[in-house]
Scaffold this active site. Structure first.
Site, PDB file in Angstrom:
ATOM      1  CG  ASP A  73      -0.712  -3.079   6.498  1.00 37.26           C
ATOM      2  OD1 ASP A  73      -1.843  -3.480   6.868  1.00 37.26           O
ATOM      3  OD2 ASP A  73      -0.481  -1.899   6.184  1.00 37.26           O
TER       4      ASP A  73
ATOM      5  CG  PHE B 142      -2.028   0.878   1.277  1.00 31.00           C
ATOM      6  CD1 PHE B 142      -3.034   0.785   0.327  1.00 31.00           C
ATOM      7  CD2 PHE B 142      -2.129   1.859   2.252  1.00 31.00           C
ATOM      8  CE1 PHE B 142      -4.124   1.637   0.355  1.00 31.00           C
ATOM      9  CE2 PHE B 142      -3.209   2.717   2.291  1.00 31.00           C
ATOM     10  CZ  PHE B 142      -4.209   2.615   1.338  1.00 31.00           C
TER      11      PHE B 142
END
Ligand code: PLP
Length: 420
Positions: A205, A126
């Site tokens: 994550d 991301f």
């Protein structure tokens, strides 16, 4: 491949989790919502939680609320999330946003790894995670090297290339467990082990994984993790995020954002920072109590359904969607921008098309289907197995086909809204 609506309905009829849909607010029953991976639906129970929190707890109890549950809320909700991601109750705490938690843990990890200079990630991560890594490198004096390993095809993780970077200079390996664009699902245990063999710490994550795929942080020996609560956990817009620190690292690592919520006995108001033992040291300031409380109902529903059952349904549904793509959408110019292998796929499926953005706009504006769009051509269809039905998937595919067959997308200028 069954491409008829009757088949979708028969799958819904025998879906053991079908009843969970009724636990969510379905304000517009005709809306096909395939964006639970960006903002989960509102659990009905959260409406009552919000009313109680605001009217009774805040309105009546006022400052007494801190001693009636607010103070412990970061740990209480964290413990519930811990049970979903294979961690001990005292290894997960809710705080801040995912980006801020990532920053805290990355800086803590790099300070711990003196003498090692590389941070390893991939170009599927991301972007905010990369921005945070860049900021952490700058803050620490610029002597770390950020290695962004390229995916071979923009879909699959570069597993062997990542492993090749894990040498004696490797300080930290950090990746998204499920990649936000393609939905690629990393083998957490395999990469964690490879990093540990090289002496690197690992930070995952879990934003697109928590509540979507089974996660076993303890089983894989993971050091650090962060994740988001407003996606598959259904915590509501801007819900605070969570962070995980393995038990034996909690006293070793330091929070770089040293605030009073991480202080030992903060109400002594001593002037020197002394971190409290345990995970609370990774708190910084006062949490958003209302938003924090709204995370609990969604997490409870996931716990009740069970992660294994949710994963089984998610795999059946993404397989069904991939099958429909092949039968109906591939002939119309759509490509599959997600892994074909169900074992390497999370709970969303990205479809590419040269007219992707205009098709996406037609879908949203005229067809009552809400997916999201990720540059350059990905129409991202999120499957949230707690409430997504087979019929919704069928309808979305049918309408995508109609938009292309009837060329409905042509009237859209490709004007990009701020949030896609
Ligand atoms: C959604 C998401 C985030 C969100 O970050 P915020 O700081 O909460 O805005 C972070 N990382 C990944 C991988 C995500 O998918």
């Amino acid at each position: 491949m069954h491409t008829d609506l009757a088949y979708a309905r028969s799958m819904d009829a025998k879906d053991p989790l079908a009843g969970f849909r009724d636990h969510f607010v379905l304000a517009d029953p005709g809306l096909v919502y395939l964006d639970g991976n960006s903002l989960g639906r509102l659990p009905k129970a959260a409406v009552g939680t919000a009313a109680d929190l605001v009217s009774r707890q805040w309105g009546e109890r006022l400052i007494r609320g801190w001693n009636e549950g607010w103070w412990q809320a970061p740990e209480r909700v964290g413990a519930k999330i811990a049970a979903l991601v294979g961690a001990q109750a005292d290894e997960v705490i809710v705080a801040d946003s995912t980006s801020v938690n990532l920053f805290k843990l990355v800086v803590a990890a790099l300070r711990q790894q003196q003498g090692r200079s590389s941070i390893i990630t991939d170009d599927l991560n991301f972007p905010s995670d990369l921005y945070i890594l860049q900021g952490a490198v700058e803050l620490l004096g610029g002597s770390h090297r950020l290695e962004v390993v390229a995916s071979p095809d923009g879909i699959h993780g570069p597993v062997e290339e990542l492993k090749a970077k894990l040498n004696r200079q490797a300080a930290l390996l950090t990746l998204s467990h499920v990649v936000f664009k393609s939905g690629y699902l990393y083998d957490m245990a395999e990469l964690t082990e490879a990093a540990h063999e090289a002496g690197a710490l690992v930070l995952w994550d879990l934003s697109h994984a928590a509540g979507a795929v089974p996660v076993d942080l303890n089983g894989a020996g993971v050091d650090l993790a962060v994740g988001c609560c407003y996606k598959y956990l259904n915590g509501g817009p801007g819900a605070p995020a969570f962070l995980y620190v393995r038990r034996d690292l909690q006293e070793v690592l330091g929070n770089p954002l040293t605030g009073w919520w991480g202080q030992e006995r903060p109400f002594d108001f001593g002037l020197a920072y002394r971190p409290v033992p345990g995970l609370r040291r990774f708190l910084t300031g006062t949490p958003p109590v209302v938003s924090l409380a709204l995370i609990e109902p969604g997490v409870d529903l996931i716990q009740e359904a069970g992660m294994e059952a949710l994963r089984a349904k998610s795999v059946r549904q993404t397989e069904y969607l991939v099958g429909l793509w092949e039968a109906v959408l591939e002939p119309l110019g759509f490509s599959l921008n997600s892994p074909r292998d169900e074992e390497r796929r999370g709970s969303h499926v990205s479809l590419g098309h040269a007219e992707g953005l205009r098709i996406d706009l037609a879908l949203i504006n005229e067809m009552g289907v809400l997916p999201d769009f990720r540059y350059p051509d990905n129409i991202r269809l999120g499957i949230a197995p707690l409430y997504t039905s087979y019929e919704e998937i069928w309808v979305a595919v049918e309408r995508l086909a109609t938009i292309v067959r009837e060329r409905y997308y042509e009237k859209y200028e490709g004007h990009v809204p701020v949030v896609t």
